[in-house]
Design a protein around this motif. Structure first.
Motif, PDB file in Angstrom:
ATOM      1  N   VAL A  58       0.845  -1.183   0.000  1.00 46.44           N
ATOM      2  CA  VAL A  58       0.000   0.000   0.000  1.00 46.44           C
ATOM      3  C   VAL A  58       0.881   1.234   0.000  1.00 46.44           C
ATOM      4  N   PHE A  59       0.492   2.196  -0.792  1.00 49.32           N
ATOM      5  CA  PHE A  59       1.239   3.440  -0.868  1.00 49.32           C
ATOM      6  C   PHE A  59       0.310   4.627  -0.693  1.00 49.32           C
ATOM      7  N   ALA A  60       0.805   5.644   0.010  1.00 53.23           N
ATOM      8  CA  ALA A  60       0.030   6.868   0.164  1.00 53.23           C
ATOM      9  C   ALA A  60      -0.138   7.544  -1.191  1.00 53.23           C
ATOM     10  N   ASP A  61      -1.206   8.303  -1.327  1.00 46.99           N
ATOM     11  CA  ASP A  61      -1.475   8.982  -2.597  1.00 46.99           C
ATOM     12  C   ASP A  61      -0.312   9.881  -3.016  1.00 46.99           C
ATOM     13  N   SER A  62       0.369  10.443  -2.039  1.00 46.28           N
ATOM     14  CA  SER A  62       1.444  11.390  -2.338  1.00 46.28           C
ATOM     15  C   SER A  62       2.642  10.726  -3.018  1.00 46.28           C
ATOM     16  N   VAL A  63       2.761   9.397  -2.901  1.00 43.97           N
ATOM     17  CA  VAL A  63       3.915   8.717  -3.488  1.00 43.97           C
ATOM     18  C   VAL A  63       3.501   7.616  -4.460  1.00 43.97           C
ATOM     19  N   LYS A  64       2.227   7.368  -4.581  1.00 41.70           N
ATOM     20  CA  LYS A  64       1.742   6.296  -5.443  1.00 41.70           C
ATOM     21  C   LYS A  64       2.185   6.515  -6.877  1.00 41.70           C
ATOM     22  N   GLY A  65       2.673   5.458  -7.493  1.00 41.62           N
ATOM     23  CA  GLY A  65       3.157   5.562  -8.867  1.00 41.62           C
ATOM     24  C   GLY A  65       4.610   5.967  -8.973  1.00 41.62           C
ATOM     25  N   ARG A  66       5.185   6.455  -7.889  1.00 36.33           N
ATOM     26  CA  ARG A  66       6.592   6.871  -7.909  1.00 36.33           C
ATOM     27  C   ARG A  66       7.459   5.995  -7.017  1.00 36.33           C
ATOM     28  N   ARG A  78      13.961  -4.805   3.182  1.00 35.27           N
ATOM     29  CA  ARG A  78      12.857  -4.351   2.331  1.00 35.27           C
ATOM     30  C   ARG A  78      13.198  -2.924   1.941  1.00 35.27           C
ATOM     31  N   ASP A  79      13.562  -2.721   0.714  1.00 37.33           N
ATOM     32  CA  ASP A  79      14.012  -1.423   0.242  1.00 37.33           C
ATOM     33  C   ASP A  79      12.857  -0.624  -0.334  1.00 37.33           C
ATOM     34  N   LEU A  80      13.006   0.683  -0.278  1.00 34.86           N
ATOM     35  CA  LEU A  80      12.017   1.592  -0.854  1.00 34.86           C
ATOM     36  C   LEU A  80      12.681   2.299  -2.033  1.00 34.86           C
ATOM     37  N   GLN A  81      12.218   1.987  -3.226  1.00 38.99           N
ATOM     38  CA  GLN A  81      12.731   2.627  -4.436  1.00 38.99           C
ATOM     39  C   GLN A  81      11.893   3.868  -4.697  1.00 38.99           C
ATOM     40  N   MET A  82      12.541   5.010  -4.716  1.00 38.36           N
ATOM     41  CA  MET A  82      11.848   6.287  -4.871  1.00 38.36           C
ATOM     42  C   MET A  82      12.271   6.918  -6.193  1.00 38.36           C
ATOM     43  N   ASN A  83      11.306   7.134  -7.055  1.00 37.20           N
ATOM     44  CA  ASN A  83      11.576   7.695  -8.376  1.00 37.20           C
ATOM     45  C   ASN A  83      10.917   9.063  -8.527  1.00 37.20           C
ATOM     46  N   GLU A  88       8.975  18.219  -2.238  1.00 36.53           N
ATOM     47  CA  GLU A  88       8.011  17.858  -1.195  1.00 36.53           C
ATOM     48  C   GLU A  88       8.315  16.485  -0.576  1.00 36.53           C
ATOM     49  N   ASP A  89       9.206  15.747  -1.188  1.00 39.57           N
ATOM     50  CA  ASP A  89       9.610  14.453  -0.618  1.00 39.57           C
ATOM     51  C   ASP A  89      10.726  14.606   0.418  1.00 39.57           C
TER      52      ASP A  89
END
Length: 122
Positions: A58-66, A78-83, A88-89
């Motif tokens: 599950v992802f918050a709307d602010s980061v969904k898709g990225r 468990r890594d978090l890939q941020m694109n 604002e991030d």
């Protein structure tokens, strides 16, 4: 059990960064992993959670898709890939672990890391 985040730093807008959540003392296939962040002057927010069997994320709307998850069983992370990061991030990013299937709010997670700072700026 120890939870340690790493991978933060200063990056330019539009670029990517991968944060790692390393857990010792607990096998991650028995635990849900959540990522939280706290921006300057704001409350901590949950931005993502992946269930213990990786079946649901599950992802918050602010980061969904990225933002997406990446798993490394050998390293028990468990890594978090941020694109496509934007200013604002900018925040301190925290990882937390809870035995069982689902995440809970920050204070209810079983084990919590100390955070890693991500700054997005040109």
């Amino acid at each position: 059990v120890q939870v340690v985040e790493s991978g933060g730093g200063l990056v330019q807008p539009g670029t990517s960064l991968r944060l790692s959540c390393a857990v010792s003392g607990l096998t991650l296939d028995t635990a849900a992993v959540g990522w939280f962040r706290q921006a300057p002057g704001k409350e901590r927010e949950e931005i993502s959670c992946i269930t213990n069997d990786d079946s649901t994320s599950v992802f918050a709307d602010s980061v969904k898709g990225r933002f997406t998850f990446a798993r490394d069983n050998a390293k028990n992370t468990r890594d978090l890939q941020m694109n496509n990061l934007n200013p604002e991030d900018t925040a301190v990013y925290f990882c937390a672990v809870r035995s069982g299937r689902y995440c809970k709010p920050w204070d209810a997670m079983d084990y919590r890391g100390k955070g890693t700072l991500v700054t997005v700026s040109s």
